[in-house]
Write a protein that holds these residues in place. Sequence first.
Motif, short mmCIF file in Angstrom:
data_model
loop_
_atom_site.label_atom_id
_atom_site.label_comp_id
_atom_site.label_asym_id
_atom_site.label_seq_id
_atom_site.Cartn_x
_atom_site.Cartn_y
_atom_site.Cartn_z
N VAL A 88 28.40 36.39 76.44
CA VAL A 88 27.52 36.54 75.28
C VAL A 88 26.11 36.83 75.78
O VAL A 88 25.56 36.05 76.57
CB VAL A 88 27.54 35.27 74.42
N VAL A 89 25.53 37.93 75.30
CA VAL A 89 24.21 38.35 75.77
C VAL A 89 23.26 38.43 74.57
O VAL A 89 23.42 39.29 73.70
CB VAL A 89 24.27 39.71 76.48
N ASP A 90 22.29 37.52 74.51
CA ASP A 90 21.31 37.52 73.42
C ASP A 90 20.09 36.73 73.88
O ASP A 90 20.24 35.65 74.45
CB ASP A 90 21.90 36.90 72.16
N ASP A 91 18.89 37.28 73.65
CA ASP A 91 17.69 36.58 74.08
C ASP A 91 17.25 35.51 73.09
O ASP A 91 16.31 34.76 73.37
CB ASP A 91 16.55 37.57 74.33
N LYS A 92 17.93 35.42 71.96
CA LYS A 92 17.63 34.36 70.98
C LYS A 92 18.58 33.20 71.26
O LYS A 92 19.79 33.29 71.01
CB LYS A 92 17.79 34.89 69.56
N ALA A 93 18.02 32.10 71.77
CA ALA A 93 18.85 30.99 72.23
C ALA A 93 19.71 30.39 71.13
O ALA A 93 20.86 30.01 71.37
CB ALA A 93 17.95 29.90 72.83
N ALA A 115 20.37 35.89 78.78
CA ALA A 115 19.27 36.18 77.85
C ALA A 115 18.62 37.52 78.11
O ALA A 115 17.72 37.92 77.37
CB ALA A 115 18.22 35.07 77.93
N ASP A 116 19.03 38.23 79.16
CA ASP A 116 18.50 39.57 79.41
C ASP A 116 19.60 40.42 80.04
O ASP A 116 20.59 39.92 80.57
CB ASP A 116 17.27 39.52 80.31
N GLY A 117 19.40 41.74 80.00
CA GLY A 117 20.44 42.65 80.44
C GLY A 117 20.73 42.61 81.93
O GLY A 117 21.88 42.77 82.34
N GLN A 118 19.71 42.38 82.75
CA GLN A 118 19.95 42.34 84.19
C GLN A 118 20.78 41.12 84.58
O GLN A 118 21.74 41.23 85.35
CB GLN A 118 18.62 42.31 84.96
N THR A 119 20.42 39.96 84.04
CA THR A 119 21.22 38.76 84.30
C THR A 119 22.64 38.94 83.79
O THR A 119 23.61 38.53 84.43
CB THR A 119 20.56 37.53 83.63
N THR A 146 27.15 41.74 73.06
CA THR A 146 25.74 41.86 73.41
C THR A 146 24.86 42.32 72.27
O THR A 146 25.27 43.12 71.42
CB THR A 146 25.55 42.84 74.60
N ALA A 147 23.63 41.80 72.26
CA ALA A 147 22.58 42.32 71.39
C ALA A 147 22.01 43.58 72.02
O ALA A 147 22.26 43.87 73.19
CB ALA A 147 21.50 41.26 71.20
#
Length: 228
Positions: free
Chosen positions: A15-20, A41-45, A60-61
């Motif tokens: 799950v990829v989203d910068d909103k916790a 929380a970011d695309g690279q991670t 992903t967002a």
Amino acid sequence: MNAITADVDDSRVLVVDDKADIARMLAAALTSEGYQVRTAADGQTAFDRFSQWRPGLVLTALELPVVDGLELCRRIRARSRVPIIVVSENAEETAIVEALDSGADDYVTKPFGTGELLARIRATLRRAGGDSGNESFQAGIFQVNMDTHRVHVRESEVRLTPKEFELFVYMARRPNRVLDHRRLLGAVWGNASLNQPEYLRVFMGQLRKKLEPNPSHPRHLLTEPWVG
């Protein structure tokens, strides 16, 4: 780069989203359904975790720091056929088309029902795993192997994403017939996507590039204007 597909685990979802709060909500819903979940929380991670953990699906967002969701889709798709579902607040057709062009298999618009999202995830994983019959078959110049999800054109292998493969198989099993837009959308993406013809435009374009000798003048994957 070596392709990452053979050793993925369908019980794992990244799950990829910068909103916790959204990431926690999605992780909780997926965990309650028996999935193993990791978040980023970011695309690279996210790409680093994808490469190391081998999830069976990426959720992903698009609006992500460092590396955005579109670039993440492109990076994953360059190495793997693993299904990608984009979740975004942007419901504009141009955003949906851009995400699909970047390698996403499906696009869910926020706000969404958790039940609908889980159903889409189950369907995507089931279809990506080959739940469409496991026999191989010949369709004109195309040899389709359902076990390996591979298509050969005159002995040359063509690598398709899960959704490309599913759409092609659905059409290949019904040769010389006009299949209307809504029927194709319902069969491949589900009834929630019946009013999203941009899916077909993007994926048919991708299939023609990969399977037709001259994509600008297709001989096998034809369009009946305004019908299918």
